[in-house]
Design a protein around this motif. Structure first.
Motif, PDB file in Angstrom:
ATOM      1  N   GLN A   1     -60.025  65.141  66.787  1.00 27.66           N
ATOM      2  CA  GLN A   1     -61.330  65.967  66.239  1.00 27.66           C
ATOM      3  C   GLN A   1     -61.171  66.089  64.799  1.00 27.66           C
ATOM      4  O   GLN A   1     -62.465  65.747  64.201  1.00 27.66           O
ATOM      5  CB  GLN A   1     -60.813  67.614  66.814  1.00 27.66           C
ATOM      6  N   PRO A   2     -60.169  65.644  63.925  1.00 26.19           N
ATOM      7  CA  PRO A   2     -60.302  65.699  62.602  1.00 26.19           C
ATOM      8  C   PRO A   2     -60.897  64.280  62.059  1.00 26.19           C
ATOM      9  O   PRO A   2     -61.735  64.099  61.315  1.00 26.19           O
ATOM     10  CB  PRO A   2     -58.904  65.911  61.994  1.00 26.19           C
ATOM     11  N   ALA A   3     -60.279  63.157  63.189  1.00 20.78           N
ATOM     12  CA  ALA A   3     -61.000  61.940  62.875  1.00 20.78           C
ATOM     13  C   ALA A   3     -62.415  62.026  62.930  1.00 20.78           C
ATOM     14  O   ALA A   3     -63.138  61.396  62.017  1.00 20.78           O
ATOM     15  CB  ALA A   3     -60.564  60.716  63.779  1.00 20.78           C
ATOM     16  N   VAL A   4     -62.925  62.618  64.178  1.00 20.97           N
ATOM     17  CA  VAL A   4     -64.374  62.706  64.305  1.00 20.97           C
ATOM     18  C   VAL A   4     -65.008  63.385  63.062  1.00 20.97           C
ATOM     19  O   VAL A   4     -66.138  62.980  62.515  1.00 20.97           O
ATOM     20  CB  VAL A   4     -64.673  63.317  65.462  1.00 20.97           C
ATOM     21  N   ASP A   5     -64.574  64.485  62.553  1.00 16.86           N
ATOM     22  CA  ASP A   5     -65.274  65.302  61.447  1.00 16.86           C
ATOM     23  C   ASP A   5     -65.116  64.615  60.237  1.00 16.86           C
ATOM     24  O   ASP A   5     -66.332  64.629  59.474  1.00 16.86           O
ATOM     25  CB  ASP A   5     -64.331  66.650  61.265  1.00 16.86           C
ATOM     26  N   PHE A   6     -64.125  63.895  59.942  1.00 11.60           N
ATOM     27  CA  PHE A   6     -63.973  62.951  58.620  1.00 11.60           C
ATOM     28  C   PHE A   6     -65.184  61.771  58.632  1.00 11.60           C
ATOM     29  O   PHE A   6     -65.838  61.560  57.756  1.00 11.60           O
ATOM     30  CB  PHE A   6     -62.684  62.737  58.219  1.00 11.60           C
ATOM     31  N   TYR A   7     -64.953  61.222  59.615  1.00 12.48           N
ATOM     32  CA  TYR A   7     -65.869  59.884  59.861  1.00 12.48           C
ATOM     33  C   TYR A   7     -67.440  60.529  59.634  1.00 12.48           C
ATOM     34  O   TYR A   7     -68.236  59.838  59.435  1.00 12.48           O
ATOM     35  CB  TYR A   7     -65.715  59.280  61.194  1.00 12.48           C
ATOM     36  N   ALA A   8     -67.800  61.637  60.418  1.00 12.59           N
ATOM     37  CA  ALA A   8     -69.182  62.189  60.323  1.00 12.59           C
ATOM     38  C   ALA A   8     -69.376  62.584  58.861  1.00 12.59           C
ATOM     39  O   ALA A   8     -70.568  62.158  58.420  1.00 12.59           O
ATOM     40  CB  ALA A   8     -69.153  63.509  61.277  1.00 12.59           C
ATOM     41  N   ARG A   9     -68.548  62.928  58.274  1.00 17.36           N
ATOM     42  CA  ARG A   9     -68.816  63.211  56.802  1.00 17.36           C
ATOM     43  C   ARG A   9     -69.063  62.100  55.931  1.00 17.36           C
ATOM     44  O   ARG A   9     -69.774  62.109  55.391  1.00 17.36           O
ATOM     45  CB  ARG A   9     -67.656  64.347  56.258  1.00 17.36           C
ATOM     46  N   ALA A  10     -68.235  60.997  56.250  1.00 14.34           N
ATOM     47  CA  ALA A  10     -68.413  59.679  55.705  1.00 14.34           C
ATOM     48  C   ALA A  10     -69.813  59.123  55.767  1.00 14.34           C
ATOM     49  O   ALA A  10     -70.287  58.656  55.020  1.00 14.34           O
ATOM     50  CB  ALA A  10     -67.232  58.696  56.048  1.00 14.34           C
ATOM     51  N   VAL A  11     -70.062  59.175  57.194  1.00 18.07           N
ATOM     52  CA  VAL A  11     -71.565  58.701  57.566  1.00 18.07           C
ATOM     53  C   VAL A  11     -72.530  59.344  56.811  1.00 18.07           C
ATOM     54  O   VAL A  11     -73.353  59.000  56.150  1.00 18.07           O
ATOM     55  CB  VAL A  11     -71.500  58.647  58.985  1.00 18.07           C
ATOM     56  N   ARG A  12     -72.479  60.947  56.616  1.00 17.06           N
ATOM     57  CA  ARG A  12     -73.635  61.501  56.023  1.00 17.06           C
ATOM     58  C   ARG A  12     -73.623  61.262  54.569  1.00 17.06           C
ATOM     59  O   ARG A  12     -74.585  60.967  54.048  1.00 17.06           O
ATOM     60  CB  ARG A  12     -73.193  63.100  56.035  1.00 17.06           C
TER      61      ARG A  12
END
Length: 279
Positions: free
Chosen positions: A198-209
Motif C-alpha cells: 500500500q505505501p508503494a502504491v501511494d508513493f508511486y502514485a505521488r511520483a506520477v502526479r
C-alpha cells in the motif's frame, strides 16, 4: 597505563581530524558506495563480505548529518540508490533489514526538503515494493505447492474480475472471471504483503502526479507504478482487487505511449491480454 592513555589520545586526535575534514569522510563513503554498485551488478553472491563497509558508510553519513543538507541532493540520491540496491540484492529471499530501513528513513529526510520531488518519491516507492517481494515470493511458492489440491482458487489476482467483463462477452470469456474469494487472502502473508504494497502504491502514485505536473513522466516510473498496483491487486480479495488491476492497465497504457519507451515483455503481454477490459 601509558599504552591506554596513548590509545585514548590517538582516538581523540582521530575524532578531531574527522570533524575537521568532513569532505574526506564523504569521499570515503562515495568509494564504498561505488564498490556496492559494482558488487550488486557483477557479483551479488559476495554481498556478505561488504556488509561491514556498507554499515560503516551509513554510520559516517549519520555522523555528518549528510541527509539534512538540501544542497547535496544529487549526491544523496546517488548514495541512497547504491545502498538500497545493495540492501535488496536478492529481494525474493528478503533484504538486509537495517540497511533497507535506514534508506527509507534517509529518503524521508530528503522528502522534507523536496516534498514533491519525483526521484525521492520513486525511491520510497521502490523501497516499499522491494520489501514486499519476499512475502510475494513465499505466497507464490506456497500456492505452487498447493495448486494441485486448491485448483484455480489458489491463484491470487486472477484477472479480470467478473465486474469488468462486458455483458455481451461470449461464454468463452466466463472462465476468466474471478473465482470464489480465497480465505487465505486474510492470512498473515497476505496481510504482510499488503502492508508493504500500500505505501508503494501511494508513493508511486505521488511520483506520477508530480512527474505529470512537471511534464517529465517517464515510462519507467509508469511501469513501476503499474507493477505496484498489480502486486497489491494480487494480494487483495475481490472486489478491491479490481481497482488496482484497472489502474495498472491505465499506467501501462500511458507508459506504452511514451516516445521511445518499450514495456518489458511481461508487462506488454499483460496489457495486450487484459487491456480490453478497462475503459
Amino acid at each position: 597505563m601509558s599504552r591506554h592513555s596513548g590509545s585514548s589520545r590517538h582516538r581523540s586526535h582521530h575524532s578531531r581530524s574527522t570533524e575537521e575534514n568532513p569532505e574526506d569522510l564523504v569521499e570515503q563513503v562515495k568509494s564504498i558506495v561505488t564498490l556496492l554498485y559494482e558488487v550488486v551488478s557483477s557479483r551479488p553472491y559476495e554481498w556478505e563480505a561488504y556488509l561491514p563497509s556498507a554499515r560503516s558508510a551509513m554510520r559516517a553519513l549519520d555522523h555528518l548529518r549528510f541527509f539534512r543538507d538540501p544542497q547535496r541532493f544529487a549526491e544523496q540520491v546517488w548514495m541512497l540508490h547504491g545502498l538500497q540496491d545493495y540492501a535488496f540484492h536478492d529481494a525474493d529471499s528478503g533484504c538486509i533489514h537495517d540497511i533497507a530501513e535506514w534508506c527509507q528513513a534517509a529518503w524521508l529526510r530528503i522528502l522534507r526538503n523536496y516534498p514533491d520531488n519525483v526521484e525521492t518519491l520513486t525511491g520510497l516507492g521502490r523501497n516499499w515494493l522491494q520489501r514486499a517481494q519476499a512475502s510475494l515470493a513465499r505466497i507464490h511458492r506456497e500456492e505452487g505447492n498447493d495448486s494441485s489440491s486448491q485448483g484455480s482458487s489458489s491463484q491470487a489476482g486472477t484477472w479480470p474480475p467478473r465486474s469488468l467483463l462486458d455483458e455481451d462477452e461470449d461464454d468463452a470469456d466466463e472462465e476468466l472471471a474471478s473465482p470464489p474469494a480465497d480465505p487465505r487472502r486474510q492470512g498473515p502473508l497476505y496481510v504482510e504483503a499488503r502492508g508493504y504494497l500500500q505505501p508503494a502504491v501511494d508513493f508511486y502514485a505521488r511520483a506520477v502526479r508530480s512527474a505529470d505536473a512537471l511534464g517529465c513522466t517517464t515510462g519507467d516510473i509508469l511501469a513501476s507504478a503499474a507493477e505496484s498496483q498489480m502486486s497489491l491487486g494480487n494480494v487483495t480479495g475481490p472486489p478491491g482487487d479490481e481497482r488496482h488491476f484497472a489502474q495498472a492497465i491505465r499506467y501501462l497504457r500511458s507508459a506504452e505511449a511514451v516516445p521511445g519507451y518499450t514495456l518489458s515483455v511481461y508487462l506488454q503481454q499483460y496489457l495486450n491480454d487484459y487491456g480490453r477490459y478497462v475503459s
